[in-house]
Design a protein around this motif. Structure first.
Motif, PDB file in Angstrom:
ATOM      1  N   GLU A  12       0.899  -1.204  -0.100  1.00  0.00           N
ATOM      2  CA  GLU A  12      -0.066   0.229  -0.046  1.00  0.00           C
ATOM      3  C   GLU A  12       1.126   1.150   0.025  1.00  0.00           C
ATOM      4  O   GLU A  12       0.114   2.333  -0.253  1.00  0.00           O
ATOM      5  CB  GLU A  12      -0.923  -0.040   1.351  1.00  0.00           C
ATOM      6  N   ASN A  13       2.176   0.977   0.255  1.00  0.00           N
ATOM      7  CA  ASN A  13       3.081   2.365   0.404  1.00  0.00           C
ATOM      8  C   ASN A  13       3.812   2.393  -1.256  1.00  0.00           C
ATOM      9  O   ASN A  13       4.297   1.483  -1.672  1.00  0.00           O
ATOM     10  CB  ASN A  13       4.036   1.921   1.282  1.00  0.00           C
ATOM     11  N   PRO A  14       3.488   3.398  -1.828  1.00  0.00           N
ATOM     12  CA  PRO A  14       3.867   3.418  -3.050  1.00  0.00           C
ATOM     13  C   PRO A  14       5.465   3.366  -3.283  1.00  0.00           C
ATOM     14  O   PRO A  14       5.803   3.187  -4.486  1.00  0.00           O
ATOM     15  CB  PRO A  14       3.280   4.815  -3.709  1.00  0.00           C
ATOM     16  N   ALA A  15       6.106   3.665  -2.194  1.00  0.00           N
ATOM     17  CA  ALA A  15       7.524   3.650  -2.402  1.00  0.00           C
ATOM     18  C   ALA A  15       8.128   2.331  -1.972  1.00  0.00           C
ATOM     19  O   ALA A  15       9.406   1.965  -2.255  1.00  0.00           O
ATOM     20  CB  ALA A  15       8.317   4.743  -1.349  1.00  0.00           C
ATOM     21  N   SER A  16       7.221   1.239  -1.819  1.00  0.00           N
ATOM     22  CA  SER A  16       7.631  -0.100  -1.352  1.00  0.00           C
ATOM     23  C   SER A  16       7.945  -0.978  -2.513  1.00  0.00           C
ATOM     24  O   SER A  16       7.664  -0.644  -3.596  1.00  0.00           O
ATOM     25  CB  SER A  16       6.701  -0.845  -0.524  1.00  0.00           C
ATOM     26  N   LEU A  17       8.795  -1.923  -2.253  1.00  0.00           N
ATOM     27  CA  LEU A  17       9.140  -2.830  -3.375  1.00  0.00           C
ATOM     28  C   LEU A  17       7.821  -3.494  -3.901  1.00  0.00           C
ATOM     29  O   LEU A  17       7.543  -3.994  -5.089  1.00  0.00           O
ATOM     30  CB  LEU A  17      10.101  -3.970  -2.944  1.00  0.00           C
ATOM     31  N   GLY A  18       7.010  -4.104  -2.990  1.00  0.00           N
ATOM     32  CA  GLY A  18       5.825  -4.620  -3.310  1.00  0.00           C
ATOM     33  C   GLY A  18       4.876  -3.806  -4.240  1.00  0.00           C
ATOM     34  O   GLY A  18       4.110  -4.271  -5.065  1.00  0.00           O
ATOM     35  N   ALA A  19       4.800  -2.303  -4.079  1.00  0.00           N
ATOM     36  CA  ALA A  19       3.917  -1.606  -4.931  1.00  0.00           C
ATOM     37  C   ALA A  19       4.711  -1.394  -6.238  1.00  0.00           C
ATOM     38  O   ALA A  19       3.893  -1.420  -7.195  1.00  0.00           O
ATOM     39  CB  ALA A  19       4.108  -0.142  -4.191  1.00  0.00           C
ATOM     40  N   LYS A  20       5.920  -1.712  -6.330  1.00  0.00           N
ATOM     41  CA  LYS A  20       6.791  -1.400  -7.832  1.00  0.00           C
ATOM     42  C   LYS A  20       6.262  -2.690  -8.248  1.00  0.00           C
ATOM     43  O   LYS A  20       6.176  -2.705  -9.702  1.00  0.00           O
ATOM     44  CB  LYS A  20       8.131  -1.317  -7.587  1.00  0.00           C
ATOM     45  N   PHE A  21       6.325  -3.743  -7.817  1.00  0.00           N
ATOM     46  CA  PHE A  21       5.977  -5.310  -8.428  1.00  0.00           C
ATOM     47  C   PHE A  21       4.528  -5.326  -8.842  1.00  0.00           C
ATOM     48  O   PHE A  21       4.075  -5.848  -9.910  1.00  0.00           O
ATOM     49  CB  PHE A  21       6.210  -6.177  -7.537  1.00  0.00           C
ATOM     50  N   ARG A  22       3.671  -4.633  -7.927  1.00  0.00           N
ATOM     51  CA  ARG A  22       2.294  -4.334  -8.134  1.00  0.00           C
ATOM     52  C   ARG A  22       1.914  -3.568  -9.705  1.00  0.00           C
ATOM     53  O   ARG A  22       1.312  -4.038 -10.455  1.00  0.00           O
ATOM     54  CB  ARG A  22       1.334  -3.980  -7.113  1.00  0.00           C
ATOM     55  N   LYS A  23       2.767  -2.529  -9.584  1.00  0.00           N
ATOM     56  CA  LYS A  23       2.347  -1.614 -10.880  1.00  0.00           C
ATOM     57  C   LYS A  23       3.072  -2.370 -12.161  1.00  0.00           C
ATOM     58  O   LYS A  23       2.342  -2.413 -13.180  1.00  0.00           O
ATOM     59  CB  LYS A  23       3.463  -0.515 -10.558  1.00  0.00           C
ATOM     60  N   LYS A  24       4.070  -3.398 -11.858  1.00  0.00           N
ATOM     61  CA  LYS A  24       4.436  -3.997 -13.154  1.00  0.00           C
ATOM     62  C   LYS A  24       3.384  -4.834 -13.585  1.00  0.00           C
ATOM     63  O   LYS A  24       2.996  -5.459 -14.923  1.00  0.00           O
ATOM     64  CB  LYS A  24       5.822  -4.866 -12.739  1.00  0.00           C
ATOM     65  N   ARG A  25       2.955  -5.712 -12.492  1.00  0.00           N
ATOM     66  CA  ARG A  25       1.764  -6.720 -12.811  1.00  0.00           C
ATOM     67  C   ARG A  25       0.485  -6.023 -13.464  1.00  0.00           C
ATOM     68  O   ARG A  25       0.018  -6.709 -14.231  1.00  0.00           O
ATOM     69  CB  ARG A  25       1.623  -7.248 -11.322  1.00  0.00           C
ATOM     70  N   LEU A  26       0.269  -4.834 -13.111  1.00  0.00           N
ATOM     71  CA  LEU A  26      -1.053  -4.238 -13.331  1.00  0.00           C
ATOM     72  C   LEU A  26      -0.675  -3.907 -14.833  1.00  0.00           C
ATOM     73  O   LEU A  26      -1.733  -3.911 -15.802  1.00  0.00           O
ATOM     74  CB  LEU A  26      -1.171  -3.009 -12.742  1.00  0.00           C
ATOM     75  N   LEU A 199      -6.018 -25.653  -9.481  1.00  0.00           N
ATOM     76  CA  LEU A 199      -7.303 -24.744  -9.269  1.00  0.00           C
ATOM     77  C   LEU A 199      -7.979 -24.262 -10.631  1.00  0.00           C
ATOM     78  O   LEU A 199      -9.176 -23.954 -10.437  1.00  0.00           O
ATOM     79  CB  LEU A 199      -6.842 -23.878  -8.385  1.00  0.00           C
ATOM     80  N   PHE A 200      -7.001 -24.097 -11.599  1.00  0.00           N
ATOM     81  CA  PHE A 200      -7.331 -23.391 -12.664  1.00  0.00           C
ATOM     82  C   PHE A 200      -6.906 -24.255 -13.858  1.00  0.00           C
ATOM     83  O   PHE A 200      -6.079 -23.775 -14.585  1.00  0.00           O
ATOM     84  CB  PHE A 200      -7.057 -21.837 -12.738  1.00  0.00           C
ATOM     85  N   PRO A 201      -7.626 -25.134 -14.210  1.00  0.00           N
ATOM     86  CA  PRO A 201      -6.825 -26.276 -15.083  1.00  0.00           C
ATOM     87  C   PRO A 201      -6.701 -25.889 -16.573  1.00  0.00           C
ATOM     88  O   PRO A 201      -5.987 -26.499 -17.123  1.00  0.00           O
ATOM     89  CB  PRO A 201      -8.139 -27.499 -15.078  1.00  0.00           C
ATOM     90  N   ASN A 202      -7.623 -24.916 -16.802  1.00  0.00           N
ATOM     91  CA  ASN A 202      -7.505 -24.675 -18.446  1.00  0.00           C
ATOM     92  C   ASN A 202      -7.078 -23.326 -18.698  1.00  0.00           C
ATOM     93  O   ASN A 202      -7.442 -22.572 -19.595  1.00  0.00           O
ATOM     94  CB  ASN A 202      -9.256 -24.822 -19.111  1.00  0.00           C
ATOM     95  N   SER A 203      -6.345 -22.727 -17.589  1.00  0.00           N
ATOM     96  CA  SER A 203      -5.588 -21.434 -17.725  1.00  0.00           C
ATOM     97  C   SER A 203      -4.372 -21.563 -18.271  1.00  0.00           C
ATOM     98  O   SER A 203      -3.397 -22.319 -18.073  1.00  0.00           O
ATOM     99  CB  SER A 203      -5.789 -20.727 -16.364  1.00  0.00           C
ATOM    100  N   LYS A 204      -3.613 -20.246 -18.573  1.00  0.00           N
ATOM    101  CA  LYS A 204      -2.371 -20.207 -18.667  1.00  0.00           C
ATOM    102  C   LYS A 204      -1.572 -19.578 -17.316  1.00  0.00           C
ATOM    103  O   LYS A 204      -2.220 -19.046 -16.589  1.00  0.00           O
ATOM    104  CB  LYS A 204      -2.336 -18.783 -19.856  1.00  0.00           C
ATOM    105  N   ILE A 205      -0.394 -20.009 -17.228  1.00  0.00           N
ATOM    106  CA  ILE A 205       0.101 -19.664 -16.046  1.00  0.00           C
ATOM    107  C   ILE A 205       1.469 -18.653 -16.427  1.00  0.00           C
ATOM    108  O   ILE A 205       2.277 -18.767 -17.115  1.00  0.00           O
ATOM    109  CB  ILE A 205       0.873 -20.825 -15.336  1.00  0.00           C
ATOM    110  N   PHE A 206       1.170 -17.338 -15.810  1.00  0.00           N
ATOM    111  CA  PHE A 206       2.018 -16.295 -16.067  1.00  0.00           C
ATOM    112  C   PHE A 206       3.010 -16.146 -14.773  1.00  0.00           C
ATOM    113  O   PHE A 206       2.655 -16.259 -13.696  1.00  0.00           O
ATOM    114  CB  PHE A 206       1.568 -15.102 -16.173  1.00  0.00           C
ATOM    115  N   LYS A 207       4.362 -16.367 -15.196  1.00  0.00           N
ATOM    116  CA  LYS A 207       5.265 -16.317 -13.973  1.00  0.00           C
ATOM    117  C   LYS A 207       5.901 -14.916 -13.838  1.00  0.00           C
ATOM    118  O   LYS A 207       6.606 -14.592 -14.832  1.00  0.00           O
ATOM    119  CB  LYS A 207       6.249 -17.618 -14.249  1.00  0.00           C
ATOM    120  N   GLU A 208       5.920 -14.440 -12.668  1.00  0.00           N
ATOM    121  CA  GLU A 208       6.482 -13.036 -12.513  1.00  0.00           C
ATOM    122  C   GLU A 208       7.925 -13.420 -11.945  1.00  0.00           C
ATOM    123  O   GLU A 208       7.973 -14.077 -10.982  1.00  0.00           O
ATOM    124  CB  GLU A 208       5.941 -12.266 -11.568  1.00  0.00           C
TER     125      GLU A 208
END
Length: 223
Positions: A12-26, A199-208
């Motif tokens: 939730e902190n925009p300066a965090s590593l987690g936020a940077k990964f979320r931005k790329k994922r989005l 869990l999602f048998p007919n899905s593609k799997i994207f690996k970050e």
């Protein structure tokens, strides 16, 4: 010191590593989204466990006929007219008929359901109510556990991890309260690629990837 503490803060902190990964994922998600949906069509999205903050700055909110429903255990105030917050249970969505949503989206939520049985229930409901889906979760085998930002914490005995969280500042440079730490230790059940495929048998799997290692796993059916 502020730089370091911000870096290891929650996403939730925009300066965090987690936020940077979320931005790329989005960005990955939006690229897939706009390959499959027209900008002027009516689109209903269910975000399981989502927040208004997550969608801040997303180009999806600029679409003229989009509606994003945020499903959580409790509601939150949403000031954006295209975001609606509702209270509900991700493992049981009888209020929605089959294929009600054009898309079901979920980011780092399915690992918070205590048991694999609950994760199966959530996955079944996502596949039932959504025509498309994009479901992400941290990889169980990534060396740094995503919730505590601690190396190999997923392998620690719970009593040891509880002590580390509550008695030291090794996790995100802060001491956790005992109640918060116990809640996380109970609810988090990390998933690996094999389980996500089941869990999602007919899905593609994207690996970050980070340094060649899989940090998170996303199941989607944007073919």
């Amino acid at each position: 010191m502020n730089f370091i503490s911000n870096l290891f803060a929650s996403s939730e902190n925009p300066a965090s590593l987690g936020a940077k990964f979320r931005k790329k994922r989005l960005a990955v998600f939006e690229n897939l989204f706009f390959q499959h949906f027209q900008k002027d069509q009516a689109i209903k999205v269910l975000d399981v466990g989502g927040t208004a903050y997550f969608w801040k700055g997303s180009s999806l909110l600029n679409l003229p006929q989009i509606e994003i429903v945020l499903l959580n255990l409790s509601t939150e105030d949403t000031k954006h007219p295209k975001l609606q917050s509702i209270a509900g249970d991700a493992t049981s969505l009888p209020q929605y008929k089959d294929d009600y949503f054009d898309l079901v989206f979920s980011n780092s939520v399915i690992e918070h359901l205590y048991t694999f049985e609950n994760q199966e229930k959530m996955a079944k409901e996502i596949l039932r109510v959504g025509k498309k889906h994009f479901v992400q979760t941290p990889n169980k085998y990534f060396p740094v556990e995503a919730h505590y930002a601690l190396p190999f914490a997923q392998y620690f005995p719970k009593n040891l991890l509880l002590s580390i969280l509550t008695k030291t500042k090794l996790s995100r440079l802060r001491k956790w309260s005992e109640s918060e730490a116990k809640q996380y230790l109970e609810e988090i059940r990390l998933l690996d690629e094999k389980e996500m495929k089941s869990l999602f048998p007919n899905s593609k799997i994207f690996k970050e990837k980070v340094a060649g290692l899989t940090k998170s796993i996303t199941a989607h059916n944007f073919y």
